[in-house]
Design a protein around this motif. Structure first.
Motif, short mmCIF file in Angstrom:
data_model
loop_
_atom_site.label_atom_id
_atom_site.label_comp_id
_atom_site.label_asym_id
_atom_site.label_seq_id
_atom_site.Cartn_x
_atom_site.Cartn_y
_atom_site.Cartn_z
N THR A 190 12.99 2.09 -1.90
CA THR A 190 11.69 1.52 -1.56
C THR A 190 10.60 1.95 -2.52
O THR A 190 9.85 1.12 -3.04
CB THR A 190 11.30 1.90 -0.13
N VAL A 191 10.48 3.24 -2.77
CA VAL A 191 9.36 3.74 -3.59
C VAL A 191 9.42 3.22 -5.02
O VAL A 191 8.39 2.73 -5.54
CB VAL A 191 9.31 5.28 -3.54
N PRO A 192 10.56 3.29 -5.73
CA PRO A 192 10.58 2.70 -7.07
C PRO A 192 10.29 1.20 -7.06
O PRO A 192 9.63 0.70 -7.98
CB PRO A 192 12.02 2.97 -7.55
N ALA A 193 10.77 0.51 -6.03
CA ALA A 193 10.50 -0.93 -5.94
C ALA A 193 9.01 -1.19 -5.77
O ALA A 193 8.45 -2.12 -6.37
CB ALA A 193 11.28 -1.53 -4.78
N MET A 194 8.34 -0.40 -4.95
CA MET A 194 6.90 -0.55 -4.75
C MET A 194 6.14 -0.29 -6.05
O MET A 194 5.23 -1.04 -6.41
CB MET A 194 6.41 0.39 -3.65
N ALA A 195 6.51 0.77 -6.76
CA ALA A 195 5.82 1.13 -7.99
C ALA A 195 5.96 0.04 -9.05
O ALA A 195 4.98 -0.35 -9.71
CB ALA A 195 6.35 2.46 -8.52
N LEU A 196 7.18 -0.47 -9.21
CA LEU A 196 7.39 -1.50 -10.23
C LEU A 196 6.71 -2.81 -9.83
O LEU A 196 6.21 -3.54 -10.69
CB LEU A 196 8.89 -1.72 -10.45
N THR A 197 6.67 -3.10 -8.55
CA THR A 197 5.96 -4.30 -8.08
C THR A 197 4.49 -4.23 -8.44
O THR A 197 3.90 -5.20 -8.94
CB THR A 197 6.12 -4.47 -6.56
N LEU A 198 3.87 -3.09 -8.19
CA LEU A 198 2.46 -2.91 -8.54
C LEU A 198 2.25 -3.07 -10.04
O LEU A 198 1.28 -3.71 -10.47
CB LEU A 198 1.99 -1.52 -8.08
N ALA A 199 3.15 -2.49 -10.84
CA ALA A 199 2.99 -2.55 -12.29
C ALA A 199 3.14 -3.98 -12.81
O ALA A 199 2.35 -4.44 -13.65
CB ALA A 199 4.02 -1.63 -12.96
N ILE A 200 4.13 -4.70 -12.32
CA ILE A 200 4.35 -6.07 -12.79
C ILE A 200 3.21 -6.98 -12.35
O ILE A 200 2.74 -7.84 -13.12
CB ILE A 200 5.71 -6.60 -12.29
N CYS A 201 2.74 -6.82 -11.12
CA CYS A 201 1.61 -7.62 -10.65
C CYS A 201 0.38 -7.40 -11.53
O CYS A 201 -0.31 -8.35 -11.90
CB CYS A 201 1.28 -7.26 -9.19
N ALA A 202 0.11 -6.14 -11.86
CA ALA A 202 -1.05 -5.85 -12.70
C ALA A 202 -0.88 -6.46 -14.09
O ALA A 202 -1.82 -7.06 -14.63
CB ALA A 202 -1.24 -4.34 -12.80
N GLY A 203 0.31 -6.33 -14.67
CA GLY A 203 0.54 -6.89 -16.00
C GLY A 203 0.39 -8.39 -16.02
O GLY A 203 -0.25 -8.96 -16.92
N LEU A 204 0.98 -9.08 -15.03
CA LEU A 204 0.88 -10.53 -14.98
C LEU A 204 -0.55 -10.97 -14.69
O LEU A 204 -1.03 -11.97 -15.24
CB LEU A 204 1.82 -11.09 -13.91
N PHE A 205 -1.24 -10.23 -13.84
CA PHE A 205 -2.62 -10.58 -13.50
C PHE A 205 -3.50 -10.58 -14.75
O PHE A 205 -4.21 -11.56 -15.02
CB PHE A 205 -3.16 -9.58 -12.48
N PHE A 206 -3.44 -9.51 -15.52
CA PHE A 206 -4.29 -9.44 -16.71
C PHE A 206 -3.80 -10.40 -17.79
O PHE A 206 -4.59 -10.90 -18.60
CB PHE A 206 -4.34 -8.01 -17.24
N GLY A 207 -2.49 -10.68 -17.80
CA GLY A 207 -1.98 -11.67 -18.74
C GLY A 207 -2.51 -13.06 -18.46
O GLY A 207 -2.95 -13.77 -19.37
N LEU A 208 -2.50 -13.47 -17.19
CA LEU A 208 -3.01 -14.80 -16.84
C LEU A 208 -4.53 -14.87 -16.97
O LEU A 208 -5.08 -15.93 -17.26
CB LEU A 208 -2.59 -15.17 -15.41
N ARG A 209 -5.21 -13.76 -16.74
CA ARG A 209 -6.66 -13.74 -16.98
C ARG A 209 -6.96 -14.06 -18.45
O ARG A 209 -7.94 -14.73 -18.77
CB ARG A 209 -7.25 -12.36 -16.64
N THR A 210 -6.09 -13.56 -19.33
CA THR A 210 -6.30 -13.78 -20.76
C THR A 210 -6.05 -15.22 -21.16
O THR A 210 -6.80 -15.80 -21.97
CB THR A 210 -5.39 -12.84 -21.58
N VAL A 211 -5.00 -15.83 -20.60
CA VAL A 211 -4.63 -17.19 -21.03
C VAL A 211 -5.30 -18.27 -20.19
O VAL A 211 -5.25 -19.45 -20.58
CB VAL A 211 -3.10 -17.37 -21.00
#
Length: 324
Positions: A190-211
């Motif tokens: 659970t904990v690694p899954a939560m951490a990676l989910t937060l990281a991917i969401c943040a990366g995609l969020f700022f990526g789509l903000r850029t494009v």
């Protein structure tokens, strides 16, 4: 299965519902206050339409801005935090906790098949998550409608509001939820899954903000006089630069050097821009018009739904395949 899903996940549902209710009440109180302020300053709003530079207009726009940002600043990170937390606390534990505790071995050997278990859990919770995102988008859209007027236009394409209104919040919430489920299935912790989910969401969020500004080819507007307002206030401005008579783009230092002799060296002087135009220079604005709002909304929604479908398909395949 629906009753079991409710029993196991009612805490997430109740907490999310309470938070959405709190946001709705906050927006309602603020919106009513802003509407009352606007009603008491009707003449000032009229002055803004006919004479934008008057003191009464400045008081009106300043007051509306104060009402808007007294709440808007609180929700500044909500477009990222809301889906990230949905993915981490709704999605990641769904399969991650079952695998981690070994309870999937019992749950998937009963009369309920794996496919039916996944359909009820992922489908049911995904439906609730989508409704939550739509509720947030509807509440913020209704709140901003109180402010949006010819005298005080709201820029719905701006980074401040675009992912808080319309259908995009629902797409983000659903994608984040499916991503969390996928991370739980992949890591089975659970904990690694939560951490990676937060990281991917943040990366995609700022990526789509850029494009996001490039979801459609931008438009150009050329300003030739000081009084010529070439673009409305509610457009998404991407760039602003000067060109000479030949159409060559000038950098800031080049522009200052070219205008130093005829116009002076103080860009804040009242006559500086007027002198610039008289010298044959033109100011170009690169922008996305406000009427592309729904086009941009559906574009980003489509990107997120396709990503959710791909991630969800891989997750289902992995979960349904017996582990040897």
């Amino acid at each position: 299965m629906l009753w079991l899903t409710w029993r196991q996940h009612r805490m997430q549902v109740l907490v999310t519902t309470a938070l959405l209710a709190a946001i709705g009440v906050t927006l309602l109180i603020n919106g009513l206050g802003a509407a009352d302020f606007a009603a008491r300053n009707t003449q000032a709003a009229i002055d803004c339409a006919s004479a934008p530079g008057t003191d009464a207009c400045a008081v009106y726009t300043g007051g509306m801005m104060e009402w808007m940002w007294s709440v808007g600043e609180i929700f500044g990170w909500l477009p990222l935090l809301a889906p990230a937390l949905i993915g981490a606390f709704w999605g990641a534990p769904l399969l991650g906790r079952e695998f981690e505790r070994g309870t999937h071995q019992l749950a998937w050997t009963q009369s309920v098949s794996r496919s039916r278990w996944l359909a009820a859990k992922v489908g049911g919770l995904g439906f609730l998550v989508t409704l939550g995102g739509l509720a947030l988008g509807g509440a913020v859209s209704a709140w901003l409608a109180v402010f949006d007027s010819a005298e005080f236009p709201v820029n719905f394409l701006s980074q401040s509001w675009f992912r808080l209104v319309g259908i995009v919040p629902a797409a983000w919430w659903l994608f984040a939820f499916v991503l969390g489920v996928a991370m739980g299935a992949a890591f089975r912790r659970t904990v690694p899954a939560m951490a990676l989910t937060l990281a991917i969401c943040a990366g995609l969020f700022f990526g789509l903000r850029t494009v996001q500004p490039m979801y459609a080819n931008p438009q150009l507007a050329v300003q030739t006089t000081v009084v010529n307002d070439v673009v409305p206030d509610d457009v998404l401005t991407l760039n602003l630069y000067w060109i000479d008579r030949n159409g060559s783009v000038l950098t800031g230092p080049d522009m200052d050097l070219a205008l130093a002799r005829p116009c002076g060296t103080d860009p804040t002087a009242a006559k500086y821009d007027e002198c610039s135009f008289k010298q044959g220079y033109r100011q170009v604005t690169v922008f996305q018009p406000a009427d592309r709002f729904w086009r941009f909304q559906w574009t980003e929604t489509g990107i997120l739904l396709i990503a959710a479908a791909v991630v969800g398909g891989v997750t289902v395949r992995r979960a349904l395949r017996p582990r040897i």
